[in-house]
Write a protein that holds these residues in place. Structure first.
Motif, PDB file in Angstrom:
ATOM      1  N   PHE A  64       0.866  -1.204  -0.027  1.00  0.00           N
ATOM      2  CA  PHE A  64       0.080  -0.003  -0.083  1.00  0.00           C
ATOM      3  C   PHE A  64       0.947   1.236   0.002  1.00  0.00           C
ATOM      4  N   ILE A  65       2.063   1.174   0.534  1.00  0.00           N
ATOM      5  CA  ILE A  65       2.971   2.527   0.552  1.00  0.00           C
ATOM      6  C   ILE A  65       4.010   2.293  -0.792  1.00  0.00           C
ATOM      7  N   ASN A  66       4.468   1.237  -1.142  1.00  0.00           N
ATOM      8  CA  ASN A  66       5.519   1.025  -2.004  1.00  0.00           C
ATOM      9  C   ASN A  66       5.184   0.502  -3.547  1.00  0.00           C
TER      10      ASN A  66
ATOM     11  N   PHE B   5      -0.020 -16.260 -16.317  1.00  0.00           N
ATOM     12  CA  PHE B   5       1.245 -16.693 -15.961  1.00  0.00           C
ATOM     13  C   PHE B   5       2.131 -15.141 -15.422  1.00  0.00           C
ATOM     14  N   SER B   6       1.199 -14.094 -15.499  1.00  0.00           N
ATOM     15  CA  SER B   6       1.679 -12.949 -15.076  1.00  0.00           C
ATOM     16  C   SER B   6       0.918 -12.445 -13.882  1.00  0.00           C
ATOM     17  N   ALA B   7       1.515 -11.628 -13.076  1.00  0.00           N
ATOM     18  CA  ALA B   7       0.707 -11.347 -11.949  1.00  0.00           C
ATOM     19  C   ALA B   7       0.354  -9.877 -11.747  1.00  0.00           C
ATOM     20  N   ASN B   8      -1.037  -9.570 -11.254  1.00  0.00           N
ATOM     21  CA  ASN B   8      -1.261  -8.187 -10.635  1.00  0.00           C
ATOM     22  C   ASN B   8      -0.577  -7.624  -9.623  1.00  0.00           C
ATOM     23  N   GLN B   9      -0.222  -6.479  -9.811  1.00  0.00           N
ATOM     24  CA  GLN B   9       0.403  -5.836  -8.680  1.00  0.00           C
ATOM     25  C   GLN B   9      -0.344  -4.490  -8.246  1.00  0.00           C
ATOM     26  N   SER B  10      -0.843  -3.978  -7.240  1.00  0.00           N
ATOM     27  CA  SER B  10      -1.417  -3.046  -6.911  1.00  0.00           C
ATOM     28  C   SER B  10      -0.547  -1.806  -6.860  1.00  0.00           C
ATOM     29  N   ARG B  11      -0.982  -0.722  -7.144  1.00  0.00           N
ATOM     30  CA  ARG B  11      -0.293   0.575  -7.077  1.00  0.00           C
ATOM     31  C   ARG B  11      -0.617   1.113  -5.449  1.00  0.00           C
ATOM     32  N   GLY B  12       0.673   1.487  -5.037  1.00  0.00           N
ATOM     33  CA  GLY B  12       0.651   2.101  -3.778  1.00  0.00           C
ATOM     34  C   GLY B  12       0.813   3.620  -3.715  1.00  0.00           C
ATOM     35  N   LEU B  13       0.581   4.151  -2.629  1.00  0.00           N
ATOM     36  CA  LEU B  13       0.541   5.716  -2.221  1.00  0.00           C
ATOM     37  C   LEU B  13       1.708   6.416  -3.032  1.00  0.00           C
ATOM     38  N   ILE B  14       2.828   5.934  -2.673  1.00  0.00           N
ATOM     39  CA  ILE B  14       4.194   6.745  -3.353  1.00  0.00           C
ATOM     40  C   ILE B  14       3.966   6.766  -5.105  1.00  0.00           C
TER      41      ILE B  14
END
Length: 319
Positions: free
Chosen positions: A143-145, A155-164
């Motif tokens: 959540f921060i980085n 075969f690929s991964a979601n990655q959530s956008r953090g606050l920075i």
């Protein structure tokens, strides 16, 4: 540094000790806690979810409309909207404890005395409880980085956008290696006001270096009053009042040391994607393979961070 010990817990790789349990790693997750924790937040049934719908007003101006212009009427225009999104990502841990390890609660290692109690009477409970902490720490860090990535296949991964990352290039000050100064904070606050920040529930998140710097900066300002007590000393600035808003100051181990992050908590929430029939963060027993108990912990979580203009960032500070 992440240092997992692979394999199931057994009688030799998880020796039973007596005494109080300690770890130097932080178990605090202030951002996650402030925004609802693992039981609050929002729900989604789509791995991609909206974080904001943005629109702009035209620049303010003084119209110059003649009588003839008014008779014919103005040209028709519209206000355009644009949707911003983020994604949930998978957080997944597994634990396993052999039957013999579960039954060896009286087999102790290290120094034992009658005044001590077992550090972990039930190894399976210990492993599950602390793997939940591992997941909470990973969610807080993300959540921060977190850096945004939307998967294109299985075969690929979601990655959530953090606050920075969510701050982008809006309300951002580059310190270029300088030490944190009050002028930088004041410039950031003013920049946020000029760019339309709402200032509903502002919190500054900092690691140890910048937390100490903030206390030093504001304690040195003219008019700062120390307590009258002759038995107490020291300064711990927990709130800053400025021309535009009041904000709390929170220490967080997962904020980079060269960053000051200010966020409007009123417009931030964890977003959980529920697995039907199981929930959004659940413990599930895995298939039996021999004489051990095996479980998995699973969650799909992303961050609803709102638009960039709500938040602010100073980066590249001296460390």
């Amino acid at each position: 540094m992440r240092n997992p010990i692979f394999g199931e817990a057994n009688s030799f790789n998880t020796t039973q000790y007596v005494g109080e349990l300690f770890t130097a790693d932080s178990g605090r997750t202030p951002l996650l806690s402030m925004t609802g924790g693992t039981t609050g937040g929002l729900r989604t049934d789509n791995e991609e979810f909206p974080t904001a719908v943005l629109f702009n007003y035209p620049d303010a101006r003084q119209p110059s409309i003649s009588e003839d212009d008014a008779a014919w009427g103005p040209s028709i225009t519209h206000i355009a909207k644009e949707q911003e999104t983020n994604v949930t990502q998978i957080f997944h841990e597994a634990v396993g404890v052999t039957y013999q390890r579960l039954s060896n609660t009286g087999r102790l290692g290290g120094v034992t005395t009658l005044m001590s109690e077992n550090a972990a009477d039930n190894e399976l409970d210990f492993q599950i409880a602390h793997k939940l902490k591992v997941m909470a720490r990973d969610i807080e860090f993300t959540f921060i980085n977190g850096q945004y990535s939307k998967r294109g296949d299985v075969f690929s991964a979601n990655q959530s956008r953090g606050l920075i990352a969510a701050c982008g290039n809006v309300n951002v000050i580059n310190a270029d290696g300088d030490a944190l100064a009050k002028s930088q904070l004041s410039d950031l606050f003013r920049q946020m006001a000029d760019n339309g920040a709402y200032f509903d529930d502002m919190v500054i998140f900092v690691n140890s270096r910048q937390k100490a710097a903030i206390s030093e900066i504001y304690s040195n300002q003219p008019g700062f009053m120390l307590p009258q007590s002759r038995e107490k000393a020291g300064v711990n600035v927990l709130e800053i009042d400025n021309d535009f808003f009041k904000c709390g100051v929170v220490y967080s181990k997962f904020v980079p040391q060269d960053v000051v992050l200010i966020a409007d908590i009123a417009h931030i929430a964890p977003v959980f994607q529920t697995v039907p029939g199981k929930g959004h963060l659940f413990l599930e027993e895995l298939a039996k393979v021999g004489a051990s108990d095996r479980y998995q912990l699973y969650a799909q979580v992303g961050l609803a961070h709102g638009p960039a203009f709500l938040h602010g960032l100073i980066r590249g500070l001296e460390v």
